[in-house]
Design a protein around this motif. Structure first.
Motif, PDB file in Angstrom:
ATOM      1  N   HIS A 161      49.500  32.562  38.592  1.00 13.52           N
ATOM      2  CA  HIS A 161      49.304  32.393  37.143  1.00 13.52           C
ATOM      3  C   HIS A 161      48.368  33.492  36.642  1.00 13.52           C
ATOM      4  O   HIS A 161      47.256  33.643  37.146  1.00 13.52           O
ATOM      5  CB  HIS A 161      48.697  31.017  36.851  1.00 13.52           C
ATOM      6  CG  HIS A 161      48.460  30.760  35.393  1.00 13.52           C
ATOM      7  ND1 HIS A 161      49.344  30.058  34.598  1.00 13.52           N
ATOM      8  CD2 HIS A 161      47.427  31.113  34.578  1.00 13.52           C
ATOM      9  CE1 HIS A 161      48.874  29.988  33.369  1.00 13.52           C
ATOM     10  NE2 HIS A 161      47.703  30.616  33.329  1.00 13.52           N
ATOM     11  N   GLU A 162      48.820  34.251  35.647  1.00 17.59           N
ATOM     12  CA  GLU A 162      47.964  35.293  35.067  1.00 17.59           C
ATOM     13  C   GLU A 162      47.272  34.733  33.836  1.00 17.59           C
ATOM     14  O   GLU A 162      47.923  34.232  32.906  1.00 17.59           O
ATOM     15  CB  GLU A 162      48.786  36.524  34.693  1.00 17.59           C
ATOM     16  CG  GLU A 162      47.928  37.626  34.097  1.00 17.59           C
ATOM     17  CD  GLU A 162      48.472  39.021  34.358  1.00 17.59           C
ATOM     18  OE1 GLU A 162      47.915  39.978  33.801  1.00 17.59           O
ATOM     19  OE2 GLU A 162      49.455  39.151  35.110  1.00 17.59           O
ATOM     20  N   LEU A 163      45.946  34.831  33.822  1.00 18.13           N
ATOM     21  CA  LEU A 163      45.181  34.311  32.698  1.00 18.13           C
ATOM     22  C   LEU A 163      45.433  35.165  31.457  1.00 18.13           C
ATOM     23  O   LEU A 163      45.314  36.390  31.492  1.00 18.13           O
ATOM     24  CB  LEU A 163      43.687  34.320  33.022  1.00 18.13           C
ATOM     25  CG  LEU A 163      43.210  33.319  34.081  1.00 18.13           C
ATOM     26  CD1 LEU A 163      41.762  33.616  34.459  1.00 18.13           C
ATOM     27  CD2 LEU A 163      43.353  31.890  33.591  1.00 18.13           C
ATOM     28  N   SER A 164      45.764  34.508  30.368  1.00 18.86           N
ATOM     29  CA  SER A 164      45.972  35.218  29.113  1.00 18.86           C
ATOM     30  C   SER A 164      44.661  35.288  28.340  1.00 18.86           C
ATOM     31  O   SER A 164      43.672  34.634  28.695  1.00 18.86           O
ATOM     32  CB  SER A 164      47.043  34.515  28.276  1.00 18.86           C
ATOM     33  OG  SER A 164      46.677  33.164  28.023  1.00 18.86           O
ATOM     34  N   GLU A 165      44.644  36.065  27.282  1.00 18.88           N
ATOM     35  CA  GLU A 165      43.443  36.230  26.467  1.00 18.88           C
ATOM     36  C   GLU A 165      42.995  34.873  25.931  1.00 18.88           C
ATOM     37  O   GLU A 165      43.772  34.132  25.321  1.00 18.88           O
ATOM     38  CB  GLU A 165      43.742  37.173  25.292  1.00 18.88           C
ATOM     39  CG  GLU A 165      42.524  37.533  24.469  1.00 18.88           C
ATOM     40  CD  GLU A 165      41.590  38.507  25.187  1.00 18.88           C
ATOM     41  OE1 GLU A 165      40.368  38.420  24.963  1.00 18.88           O
ATOM     42  OE2 GLU A 165      42.092  39.344  25.952  1.00 18.88           O
TER      43      GLU A 165
ATOM     44  N   ILE B 268      47.287  30.832  42.831  1.00 17.77           N
ATOM     45  CA  ILE B 268      46.556  32.084  42.632  1.00 17.77           C
ATOM     46  C   ILE B 268      46.412  32.336  41.141  1.00 17.77           C
ATOM     47  O   ILE B 268      47.408  32.339  40.405  1.00 17.77           O
ATOM     48  CB  ILE B 268      47.287  33.281  43.273  1.00 17.77           C
ATOM     49  CG1 ILE B 268      47.425  33.087  44.782  1.00 17.77           C
ATOM     50  CG2 ILE B 268      46.545  34.582  42.973  1.00 17.77           C
ATOM     51  CD1 ILE B 268      48.268  34.169  45.461  1.00 17.77           C
ATOM     52  N   LEU B 269      45.189  32.557  40.700  1.00 16.35           N
ATOM     53  CA  LEU B 269      44.941  32.953  39.321  1.00 16.35           C
ATOM     54  C   LEU B 269      44.541  34.417  39.288  1.00 16.35           C
ATOM     55  O   LEU B 269      43.684  34.848  40.077  1.00 16.35           O
ATOM     56  CB  LEU B 269      43.845  32.092  38.692  1.00 16.35           C
ATOM     57  CG  LEU B 269      44.344  30.854  37.926  1.00 16.35           C
ATOM     58  CD1 LEU B 269      45.059  29.903  38.867  1.00 16.35           C
ATOM     59  CD2 LEU B 269      43.205  30.155  37.217  1.00 16.35           C
ATOM     60  N   ARG B 270      45.178  35.157  38.410  1.00 18.31           N
ATOM     61  CA  ARG B 270      44.879  36.582  38.243  1.00 18.31           C
ATOM     62  C   ARG B 270      44.136  36.787  36.935  1.00 18.31           C
ATOM     63  O   ARG B 270      44.569  36.316  35.885  1.00 18.31           O
ATOM     64  CB  ARG B 270      46.167  37.407  38.215  1.00 18.31           C
ATOM     65  CG  ARG B 270      46.948  37.438  39.496  1.00 18.31           C
ATOM     66  CD  ARG B 270      48.135  38.378  39.365  1.00 18.31           C
ATOM     67  NE  ARG B 270      47.719  39.703  38.933  1.00 18.31           N
ATOM     68  CZ  ARG B 270      48.567  40.699  38.702  1.00 18.31           C
ATOM     69  NH1 ARG B 270      49.869  40.525  38.857  1.00 18.31           N
ATOM     70  NH2 ARG B 270      48.135  41.881  38.316  1.00 18.31           N
ATOM     71  N   ASN B 271      43.013  37.498  37.012  1.00 18.67           N
ATOM     72  CA  ASN B 271      42.280  37.874  35.808  1.00 18.67           C
ATOM     73  C   ASN B 271      42.573  39.339  35.539  1.00 18.67           C
ATOM     74  O   ASN B 271      41.968  40.230  36.135  1.00 18.67           O
ATOM     75  CB  ASN B 271      40.780  37.642  35.982  1.00 18.67           C
ATOM     76  CG  ASN B 271      40.007  37.906  34.697  1.00 18.67           C
ATOM     77  OD1 ASN B 271      40.574  38.346  33.697  1.00 18.67           O
ATOM     78  ND2 ASN B 271      38.717  37.648  34.717  1.00 18.67           N
ATOM     79  N   SER B 272      43.509  39.600  34.657  1.00 20.24           N
ATOM     80  CA  SER B 272      43.942  40.980  34.401  1.00 20.24           C
ATOM     81  C   SER B 272      42.862  41.813  33.731  1.00 20.24           C
ATOM     82  O   SER B 272      42.934  43.037  33.707  1.00 20.24           O
ATOM     83  CB  SER B 272      45.191  40.976  33.516  1.00 20.24           C
ATOM     84  OG  SER B 272      44.919  40.336  32.273  1.00 20.24           O
TER      85      SER B 272
END
Length: 314
Positions: A39-43, A10-14
């Motif tokens: 996995h949370e996408l970083s900047e 799972i990818l999260r786009n915060s």
């Protein structure tokens, strides 16, 4: 598909849906999908890079999941198709057009469909600019007033936020929008906008953003000819049912004779923006800048493009 989420990435786009108050799904993931990798996408981190890296490892994902808006969902759908795995789409953006079309009003519904193994086969489309690489799209692509509005909004987004930036962009576009010229099948037309949607859409609308059917392998095309006012050009972009109904009731939507509808499996047009007009087009909310002042777009439907976890259609 497993009962604990093993094999699910799972990818999260915060950054999606920053103007919308949402419940953080982290606790839901931990409780119902403890085996999933989240996995949370970083900047500055690219979604495709993360997915491709995961597939280069010894135990690649068997399902791709994404929590984000329409742009993130569309990109992940293209990656799921490329890698031959199903997609778990979870609404985490502002509008969530695709997720809502699939009956996924919230993350809980999406996770329940995944755990129950409920899937549908979804059609999509590829858009090719000239001889460039094909772009995968789930909902719609457009030229004209809508891309111009999106470009204006994105210019102001960092300073004003998405909602206020959108209001200012709509006001400015309402005052400055100009028709563009398209050529198709040897014919020339001045238009406010062209929308090419995947699957059948509400026949009363111009902006084909909300699919009514996910399985139909058809392109639903709306050509808004430039015979009305700028105000109608902007109000035609309303894609909410209630908003469109109100605008129609007060006679602000385009007249029926001004909107041409086509149902095709393949559609090609050449676009000539007016002098000083933005040379952009948009797919699933993502802007593209063409390589020349005049550009040709070809849209091709892809039947059964990918498998998506979703409750059975009503």
């Amino acid at each position: 598909m497993t009962t604990d989420g093993s094999g699910l990435l799972i990818l999260r786009n915060s950054r999606s849906g920053t103007a919308v108050i949402r419940t953080d799904p982290a606790e839901l993931f931990a409780a119902r999908l403890p085996g999933a990798r989240v996995h949370e996408l970083s900047e500055g981190e690219d979604l495709a890079d993360v997915v491709d890296a995961a597939f280069s490892e010894g135990d690649p994902p068997r399902v791709l999941g994404v929590y984000g808006g329409d742009g993130s969902v569309s990109r992940m759908a293209g990656l799921a198709r490329r890698h031959g795995v199903p997609l778990l789409a979870m609404p985490g953006g502002t509008f969530n057009h695709f997720a809502r079309s699939a009956g996924l009003e919230d993350v809980e519904t999406a996770v329940a469909a995944y755990l129950a193994g409920e899937t549908i086969e979804v059609s999509a489309m590829e858009v090719r600019e000239g001889d460039g690489a094909a772009v995968f799209a789930l909902n719609a692509a457009s030229v004209g007033a809508y891309p111009e509005l999106i470009e204006e909004r994105d210019r102001r987004r960092r300073r004003l936020g998405k909602w206020l930036g959108g209001i200012v962009a709509a006001w400015r576009t309402m005052r400055t929008a100009e028709p563009l010229v398209i050529l198709r099948d040897g014919r020339r037309a001045r238009v406010w906008s062209v929308f090419v949607g995947v699957g059948t859409n509400d026949p009363k609308r111009v902006a084909t953003m909300q699919r009514e059917n996910l399985e139909d392998p058809v392109l639903d095309i709306r050509i808004h000819h430039a015979r009305g006012t700028r105000l109608r050009a902007i109000t035609s972009l309303a894609f909410g049912k209630r908003t469109a109904a109100v605008l129609r009731a007060v006679r602000l939507m385009p007249e029926k004779r001004d909107v041409e509808r086509l149902l095709e499996t393949d559609f090609t047009m050449t676009v000539r923006p007016g002098p000083g007009r933005p040379e952009v087009w948009v797919h699933d909310g993502e802007l593209e800048e063409p390589r020349g002042e005049e550009f040709t777009l070809r849209f091709t439907v892809i039947p059964g493009a990918l498998t998506v976890f979703a409750p059975p259609p009503h």
